[in-house]
Design a protein around this motif. Structure first.
Motif, PDB file in Angstrom:
ATOM      1  N   ASP A 188      -7.386  16.492   0.686  1.00  0.00           N
ATOM      2  CA  ASP A 188      -6.825  17.709   0.098  1.00  0.00           C
ATOM      3  C   ASP A 188      -6.139  17.416  -1.230  1.00  0.00           C
ATOM      4  O   ASP A 188      -4.969  17.758  -1.446  1.00  0.00           O
ATOM      5  CB  ASP A 188      -5.872  18.412   1.075  1.00  0.00           C
ATOM      6  N   ILE A 189      -6.878  16.794  -2.113  1.00  0.00           N
ATOM      7  CA  ILE A 189      -6.387  16.566  -3.468  1.00  0.00           C
ATOM      8  C   ILE A 189      -6.229  17.903  -4.170  1.00  0.00           C
ATOM      9  O   ILE A 189      -5.227  18.154  -4.840  1.00  0.00           O
ATOM     10  CB  ILE A 189      -7.359  15.653  -4.258  1.00  0.00           C
ATOM     11  N   PHE A 190      -7.211  18.775  -3.982  1.00  0.00           N
ATOM     12  CA  PHE A 190      -7.155  20.113  -4.576  1.00  0.00           C
ATOM     13  C   PHE A 190      -6.937  21.153  -3.482  1.00  0.00           C
ATOM     14  O   PHE A 190      -7.212  20.908  -2.303  1.00  0.00           O
ATOM     15  CB  PHE A 190      -8.444  20.407  -5.340  1.00  0.00           C
ATOM     16  N   ASP A 191      -6.479  22.328  -3.883  1.00  0.00           N
ATOM     17  CA  ASP A 191      -6.203  23.386  -2.916  1.00  0.00           C
ATOM     18  C   ASP A 191      -7.451  24.183  -2.569  1.00  0.00           C
ATOM     19  O   ASP A 191      -7.550  24.744  -1.484  1.00  0.00           O
ATOM     20  CB  ASP A 191      -5.123  24.335  -3.466  1.00  0.00           C
ATOM     21  N   THR A 192      -8.403  24.241  -3.501  1.00  0.00           N
ATOM     22  CA  THR A 192      -9.653  24.960  -3.254  1.00  0.00           C
ATOM     23  C   THR A 192     -10.825  24.135  -3.766  1.00  0.00           C
ATOM     24  O   THR A 192     -10.647  23.154  -4.506  1.00  0.00           O
ATOM     25  CB  THR A 192      -9.683  26.335  -3.959  1.00  0.00           C
ATOM     26  N   GLY A 193     -12.022  24.549  -3.389  1.00  0.00           N
ATOM     27  CA  GLY A 193     -13.226  23.871  -3.846  1.00  0.00           C
ATOM     28  C   GLY A 193     -13.547  24.126  -5.300  1.00  0.00           C
ATOM     29  O   GLY A 193     -14.385  23.440  -5.884  1.00  0.00           O
ATOM     30  N   THR A 194     -12.891  25.114  -5.900  1.00  0.00           N
ATOM     31  CA  THR A 194     -13.082  25.401  -7.324  1.00  0.00           C
ATOM     32  C   THR A 194     -11.721  25.387  -8.017  1.00  0.00           C
ATOM     33  O   THR A 194     -11.194  26.434  -8.401  1.00  0.00           O
ATOM     34  CB  THR A 194     -13.755  26.779  -7.520  1.00  0.00           C
ATOM     35  N   PRO A 195     -11.123  24.195  -8.154  1.00  0.00           N
ATOM     36  CA  PRO A 195      -9.769  24.115  -8.717  1.00  0.00           C
ATOM     37  C   PRO A 195      -9.735  24.532 -10.184  1.00  0.00           C
ATOM     38  O   PRO A 195     -10.710  24.317 -10.916  1.00  0.00           O
ATOM     39  CB  PRO A 195      -9.423  22.632  -8.563  1.00  0.00           C
ATOM     40  N   PRO A 196      -8.628  25.120 -10.620  1.00  0.00           N
ATOM     41  CA  PRO A 196      -8.508  25.511 -12.036  1.00  0.00           C
ATOM     42  C   PRO A 196      -8.518  24.279 -12.937  1.00  0.00           C
ATOM     43  O   PRO A 196      -8.269  23.152 -12.495  1.00  0.00           O
ATOM     44  CB  PRO A 196      -7.160  26.240 -12.084  1.00  0.00           C
ATOM     45  N   SER A 197      -8.788  24.502 -14.206  1.00  0.00           N
ATOM     46  CA  SER A 197      -8.931  23.383 -15.139  1.00  0.00           C
ATOM     47  C   SER A 197      -7.656  22.561 -15.239  1.00  0.00           C
ATOM     48  O   SER A 197      -7.710  21.333 -15.374  1.00  0.00           O
ATOM     49  CB  SER A 197      -9.336  23.905 -16.524  1.00  0.00           C
ATOM     50  N   TYR A 198      -6.477  23.204 -15.155  1.00  0.00           N
ATOM     51  CA  TYR A 198      -5.242  22.440 -15.274  1.00  0.00           C
ATOM     52  C   TYR A 198      -5.069  21.487 -14.096  1.00  0.00           C
ATOM     53  O   TYR A 198      -4.495  20.394 -14.235  1.00  0.00           O
ATOM     54  CB  TYR A 198      -4.024  23.362 -15.412  1.00  0.00           C
ATOM     55  N   LEU A 249       0.854  -1.198   0.000  1.00  0.00           N
ATOM     56  CA  LEU A 249       0.000   0.000   0.000  1.00  0.00           C
ATOM     57  C   LEU A 249       0.884   1.241   0.000  1.00  0.00           C
ATOM     58  O   LEU A 249       1.893   1.289   0.710  1.00  0.00           O
ATOM     59  CB  LEU A 249      -0.894  -0.030   1.238  1.00  0.00           C
ATOM     60  N   LEU A 250       0.505   2.239  -0.786  1.00  0.00           N
ATOM     61  CA  LEU A 250       1.233   3.511  -0.787  1.00  0.00           C
ATOM     62  C   LEU A 250       0.317   4.604  -0.256  1.00  0.00           C
ATOM     63  O   LEU A 250      -0.808   4.780  -0.741  1.00  0.00           O
ATOM     64  CB  LEU A 250       1.713   3.870  -2.193  1.00  0.00           C
ATOM     65  N   HIS A 251       0.804   5.339   0.738  1.00  0.00           N
ATOM     66  CA  HIS A 251       0.025   6.377   1.419  1.00  0.00           C
ATOM     67  C   HIS A 251       0.595   7.751   1.078  1.00  0.00           C
ATOM     68  O   HIS A 251       1.777   8.028   1.299  1.00  0.00           O
ATOM     69  CB  HIS A 251       0.100   6.103   2.936  1.00  0.00           C
ATOM     70  N   THR A 252      -0.248   8.605   0.521  1.00  0.00           N
ATOM     71  CA  THR A 252       0.117   9.989   0.239  1.00  0.00           C
ATOM     72  C   THR A 252      -1.088  10.870   0.570  1.00  0.00           C
ATOM     73  O   THR A 252      -2.197  10.387   0.759  1.00  0.00           O
ATOM     74  CB  THR A 252       0.558  10.166  -1.235  1.00  0.00           C
ATOM     75  N   SER A 253      -0.866  12.179   0.630  1.00  0.00           N
ATOM     76  CA  SER A 253      -1.974  13.091   0.953  1.00  0.00           C
ATOM     77  C   SER A 253      -1.576  14.516   0.605  1.00  0.00           C
ATOM     78  O   SER A 253      -0.432  14.790   0.225  1.00  0.00           O
ATOM     79  CB  SER A 253      -2.332  13.009   2.448  1.00  0.00           C
ATOM     80  N   ASP A 254      -2.542  15.412   0.743  1.00  0.00           N
ATOM     81  CA  ASP A 254      -2.309  16.858   0.675  1.00  0.00           C
ATOM     82  C   ASP A 254      -1.552  17.283  -0.580  1.00  0.00           C
ATOM     83  O   ASP A 254      -0.567  18.009  -0.521  1.00  0.00           O
ATOM     84  CB  ASP A 254      -1.571  17.320   1.940  1.00  0.00           C
ATOM     85  N   TRP A 255      -2.077  16.860  -1.732  1.00  0.00           N
ATOM     86  CA  TRP A 255      -1.471  17.275  -2.993  1.00  0.00           C
ATOM     87  C   TRP A 255      -1.683  18.772  -3.233  1.00  0.00           C
ATOM     88  O   TRP A 255      -0.823  19.446  -3.770  1.00  0.00           O
ATOM     89  CB  TRP A 255      -2.089  16.487  -4.150  1.00  0.00           C
ATOM     90  N   HIS A 256      -2.841  19.273  -2.899  1.00  0.00           N
ATOM     91  CA  HIS A 256      -3.179  20.688  -3.076  1.00  0.00           C
ATOM     92  C   HIS A 256      -2.972  21.137  -4.527  1.00  0.00           C
ATOM     93  O   HIS A 256      -2.388  22.189  -4.797  1.00  0.00           O
ATOM     94  CB  HIS A 256      -2.370  21.573  -2.119  1.00  0.00           C
ATOM     95  N   LEU A 257      -3.461  20.315  -5.453  1.00  0.00           N
ATOM     96  CA  LEU A 257      -3.368  20.670  -6.870  1.00  0.00           C
ATOM     97  C   LEU A 257      -4.080  21.997  -7.109  1.00  0.00           C
ATOM     98  O   LEU A 257      -5.187  22.219  -6.625  1.00  0.00           O
ATOM     99  CB  LEU A 257      -4.010  19.582  -7.730  1.00  0.00           C
ATOM    100  N   GLY A 258      -3.431  22.874  -7.879  1.00  0.00           N
ATOM    101  CA  GLY A 258      -4.006  24.186  -8.163  1.00  0.00           C
ATOM    102  C   GLY A 258      -3.539  25.271  -7.222  1.00  0.00           C
ATOM    103  O   GLY A 258      -3.954  26.427  -7.359  1.00  0.00           O
ATOM    104  N   GLN A 259      -2.664  24.932  -6.276  1.00  0.00           N
ATOM    105  CA  GLN A 259      -2.208  25.951  -5.321  1.00  0.00           C
ATOM    106  C   GLN A 259      -1.374  27.024  -6.015  1.00  0.00           C
ATOM    107  O   GLN A 259      -0.552  26.737  -6.893  1.00  0.00           O
ATOM    108  CB  GLN A 259      -1.365  25.324  -4.206  1.00  0.00           C
TER     109      GLN A 259
END
Length: 442
Positions: A48-58, A3-13
């Motif tokens: 926290d895959i994304f940084d905000t609730g409205t992540p940019p398209s990229y 199993l691989l454990h990761t978190s808090d990518w914050h894509l779009g930050q």
């Protein structure tokens, strides 16, 4: 099963007006390679895959491309749980499609615990582990509002409600594990997205003010074989328990995280053997540095700082320890790095208590956080310390409410805005607040 454990990518930050797209792209490519090389069977992303609730398209594109890319590895299953930065609606909009790719997305807790308790299978299709996919738990998910409660009572009720959800999910998992038992119950893995008591935080972590609960006691976690947590950006154990872990964020999300070793956690789970946990260090994809000292010392350190690779720029935080207040501080430092591939993103001053008193009148708003501005204004009032502490707590709660608006689905934002206004009106009518209304505002 691996199993691989990761978190808090914050894509779009955006970090001080700088996009992290290139860093996140490099990380996700590295992660796919690591999953392949380590022969990972299941990937867990603990919120926290994304940084905000409205992540940019990229950011959405990075997310979707990764889920497609992982299909070329031997990874059998991906489990995604929502964090406090994630919008449940955004995560769930692609849930049905991703389920066809063996990706399970749990954005919020479900009315049926069976939907959160998953069976992980090995490469032969046999049950290998049970996973309790528990996302960030919002107060409204587990509690009904009650009148005339003290802050302590709200905290205790909420913490108990969250603990109850974990215990109930664990019981369902135990039952499933027993059903698949091969002489010994299957290992049970749980997830979570919350702050735990006694753990290290950083500047980039947005505090979770759930009611008045700021941290969750490790005593409330069930005795699972491994608990994969998200929210705190520094990789660490909880209460020195090696089976309760924060993987941390994959890239530094603030300058005070530069000394942290960014990593993912590889967990070997077996019916007949104890778990084995290995940390895998993540490369640094964006050069960053903090330089401290007076101007002479800073110039020397900048001259000795290792130059980045061609085409790269080092992002800098400059912490000036200078006796005199220098109005041209920014321009002086810019002159020092004029011919170097460095970019200053943040300049701040470290001051002694006496210097802070003498120079407070010369401070600019860019040097202060919103909380510091509020505290400076509050210091002008003749109020008891207990009342000041209460007002600071209310301020933090309101800021948290406003921040959470950004992570909600658009149709909920107007409801949240009304809730924040209601909080403000309640405070205005509070007896302790009446003294502030009569004081002149500056």
């Amino acid at each position: 099963m691996r199993l691989l454990h990761t978190s808090d990518w914050h894509l779009g930050q955006h970090f001080m007006h700088k996009s992290r797209e290139a860093e996140h792209q490099a990380f996700l490519e590295w992660l796919l390679t690591t999953i392949d090389e380590q022969k990972i069977d299941i990937l867990i992303v603990a919120g926290d895959i994304f940084d905000t609730g409205t992540p940019p398209s990229y950011a959405r594109k990075l997310y979707n491309n990764f889920m497609v890319g992982i299909q070329s590895t031997q990874c059998q299953q991906v489990v995604i749980v929502g964090g406090n930065h994630d919008s449940v609606a955004v995560l769930h909009e692609s849930r049905s499609i991703l389920s066809c790719l063996n990706v399970t997305v749990i954005g919020a807790i479900s009315d049926s615990l069976d939907q959160q308790v998953l069976t992980a299978k090995d490469s032969e299709g046999k049950p290998a582990a049970i996973i309790c996919a528990i996302p960030y738990i919002r107060p409204r998910d587990v509690l009904a509002s009650q009148a005339c409660q003290t802050q302590t009572e709200k905290q205790q009720n909420l913490e108990q409600a969250i603990a109850d959800h974990y215990q109930q999910a664990f019981k369902v998992a135990q039952k499933k594990a027993d059903e698949y038992s091969l002489g010994k119950p299957l290992p049970i893995v749980m997830t979570g997205h919350l702050a735990s008591v006694g753990c290290k935080s950083s500047e980039s972590v947005r505090d979770i003010y759930i009611g008045s609960l700021t941290a969750f006691s490790a005593d409330h976690f069930p005795p699972a074989d491994y608990i994969a947590l998200g929210h705190l950006h520094s990789s660490q154990q909880v209460s020195d328990l090696d089976y309760i872990r924060y993987s941390g964020s994959p890239i530094p999300l603030s300058f005070d995280e530069l000394n942290d070793v960014k990593q993912v956690l590889c967990v070997e789970l077996s019916v007949n053997c104890p778990r084995a946990i290995e940390s895998i260090e993540i490369p640094r994809f964006q050069p960053m540095a903090t330089i401290k000292g007076n101007l002479v010392s800073i110039e020397g350190q900048l001259n000795e700082l290792e130059l980045p690779k061609p085409g790269k720029t080092t992002w800098l935080e400059i912490v000036v320890e200078e006796d005199d207040y220098l109005t041209d501080l920014q321009s002086r430092i810019q002159a020092i790095i004029a011919d170097k591939p460095f970019e200053i993103l943040k300049v701040k001053r470290n001051r002694s208590q006496q210097q802070a008193i003498e120079l407070a009148a010369k401070e600019t708003l860019t040097e202060l956080s919103p909380l510091e501005v509020f505290q400076r204004r509050l210091a002008q009032e003749s109020l008891e310390d207990a009342i000041k502490d209460q007002l600071i707590h209310h301020f933090n709660c309101i800021v948290s409410e406003l921040n959470e608006i950004d992570t909600e689905a658009p149709e909920l934002k107007s409801i949240k805005s009304s809730k924040v206004k209601s909080i403000e009106n309640d405070q205005a009518n509070n007896k302790e607040m009446s003294s502030l209304q009569d004081a002149p505002l500056k």
